[in-house]
Design a protein around this motif. Sequence first.
Motif, PDB file in Angstrom:
ATOM      1  N   ASN A  61     -26.358  13.896  39.861  1.00 47.28           N
ATOM      2  CA  ASN A  61     -25.912  12.647  40.462  1.00 47.28           C
ATOM      3  C   ASN A  61     -24.576  12.276  39.849  1.00 47.28           C
ATOM      4  OD1 ASN A  61     -28.142  11.884  42.218  1.00 47.28           O
ATOM      5  ND2 ASN A  61     -29.309  11.705  40.332  1.00 47.28           N
ATOM      6  N   LEU A  62     -23.701  11.723  40.662  1.00 48.31           N
ATOM      7  CA  LEU A  62     -22.380  11.321  40.198  1.00 48.31           C
ATOM      8  C   LEU A  62     -22.172   9.849  40.478  1.00 48.31           C
ATOM      9  CD1 LEU A  62     -20.402  14.340  41.657  1.00 48.31           C
ATOM     10  CD2 LEU A  62     -21.101  14.022  39.287  1.00 48.31           C
ATOM     11  N   ASP A  63     -21.431   9.211  39.601  1.00 51.15           N
ATOM     12  CA  ASP A  63     -21.103   7.799  39.772  1.00 51.15           C
ATOM     13  C   ASP A  63     -19.679   7.593  39.281  1.00 51.15           C
ATOM     14  OD1 ASP A  63     -21.477   5.114  40.365  1.00 51.15           O
ATOM     15  OD2 ASP A  63     -22.290   4.652  38.388  1.00 51.15           O
ATOM     16  N   LYS A  65     -16.571   4.398  38.805  1.00 49.11           N
ATOM     17  CA  LYS A  65     -16.226   2.984  38.937  1.00 49.11           C
ATOM     18  C   LYS A  65     -14.856   2.731  38.329  1.00 49.11           C
ATOM     19  CE  LYS A  65     -18.500   1.435  34.705  1.00 49.11           C
ATOM     20  NZ  LYS A  65     -19.506   0.585  34.116  1.00 49.11           N
ATOM     21  N   VAL A  75     -16.088   8.061  35.292  1.00 46.08           N
ATOM     22  CA  VAL A  75     -16.913   8.937  36.120  1.00 46.08           C
ATOM     23  C   VAL A  75     -18.072   9.428  35.259  1.00 46.08           C
ATOM     24  CG1 VAL A  75     -16.984  11.082  37.446  1.00 46.08           C
ATOM     25  CG2 VAL A  75     -14.943   9.628  37.518  1.00 46.08           C
ATOM     26  N   LYS A  78     -24.668  12.763  35.922  1.00 47.94           N
ATOM     27  CA  LYS A  78     -26.050  12.669  35.444  1.00 47.94           C
ATOM     28  C   LYS A  78     -26.788  13.930  35.866  1.00 47.94           C
ATOM     29  CE  LYS A  78     -25.904   7.710  36.224  1.00 47.94           C
ATOM     30  NZ  LYS A  78     -26.465   6.582  36.975  1.00 47.94           N
ATOM     31  N   GLU A  98     -26.463  12.066  30.595  1.00 42.66           N
ATOM     32  CA  GLU A  98     -25.420  11.321  31.293  1.00 42.66           C
ATOM     33  C   GLU A  98     -24.143  11.555  30.500  1.00 42.66           C
ATOM     34  OE1 GLU A  98     -26.169   7.195  32.047  1.00 42.66           O
ATOM     35  OE2 GLU A  98     -28.170   7.592  32.825  1.00 42.66           O
ATOM     36  N   HIS A 114     -11.772   8.060  46.471  1.00 42.30           N
ATOM     37  CA  HIS A 114     -13.218   8.260  46.326  1.00 42.30           C
ATOM     38  C   HIS A 114     -13.565   9.746  46.188  1.00 42.30           C
ATOM     39  CE1 HIS A 114     -17.527   8.191  47.640  1.00 42.30           C
ATOM     40  NE2 HIS A 114     -17.538   7.204  46.768  1.00 42.30           N
ATOM     41  N   LEU A 118     -15.004  11.820  42.728  1.00 37.94           N
ATOM     42  CA  LEU A 118     -16.317  12.474  42.735  1.00 37.94           C
ATOM     43  C   LEU A 118     -16.253  13.992  42.899  1.00 37.94           C
ATOM     44  CD1 LEU A 118     -18.362   9.838  44.747  1.00 37.94           C
ATOM     45  CD2 LEU A 118     -18.236  10.176  42.273  1.00 37.94           C
ATOM     46  N   TYR A 156     -20.414  16.479  47.453  1.00 39.76           N
ATOM     47  CA  TYR A 156     -19.804  15.288  48.051  1.00 39.76           C
ATOM     48  C   TYR A 156     -20.084  15.230  49.553  1.00 39.76           C
ATOM     49  CZ  TYR A 156     -16.313  11.772  49.223  1.00 39.76           C
ATOM     50  OH  TYR A 156     -15.691  10.635  49.691  1.00 39.76           O
ATOM     51  N   GLU A 159     -23.673  14.282  50.264  1.00 46.99           N
ATOM     52  CA  GLU A 159     -23.904  12.847  50.061  1.00 46.99           C
ATOM     53  C   GLU A 159     -23.345  12.038  51.231  1.00 46.99           C
ATOM     54  OE1 GLU A 159     -25.102   9.205  48.406  1.00 46.99           O
ATOM     55  OE2 GLU A 159     -25.804  11.267  48.157  1.00 46.99           O
TER      56      GLU A 159
END
Length: 177
Positions: A61-63, A65, A75, A78, A98, A114, A118, A156, A159
Amino acid sequence: MSDTNTNANGGDATPPEAGQQAPQVKMNVLAQFIRDMSFENILAQKGAQGDTQPDVQVQVNLDAKKRTTEHQYEVVMKLRIDSKAKATSSQLFLMEIEYAGVFHIENVPENQLHPFLLIECPRMLFPFVRRIVADVTRDGGFPPLNLETIDFVQLYRAELQRRQAAQAASPDQTGQA
């Protein structure tokens, strides 16, 4: 005469666009760190000895902000790595990590930011995560787990497709209600 035409040298739309260079993308890794990590050697906890063939499942999983400082982004990658014995499906080990990176990024168009965050940023972090996973699994009593390269572009796209499918499903539900 046509080969001396000024339109051939400096056509109105195409050559100026081709001649103009977009600003150079700047990307610096300011910091990278383990935010959270756990490793459970379930095989050892059960007191079992094992020369078993593992079945390893990796979830990614990627996040990303924006940080309060201009042009800075965080970035987080996880990973959940679940290893079970192929023969018995009994749990061998479970690792969760993480891993975060703080990036300074400039001159990326807003509509491309974006995917840049990612795809490109996780590509920079991945070799370090791979090394940590190999070291921790080895130190945890197993052969080092060398993760296969992750295709962040495919991740990507998958998702995006999942989100589009979810959005397509939700208007149908609200339209019928």
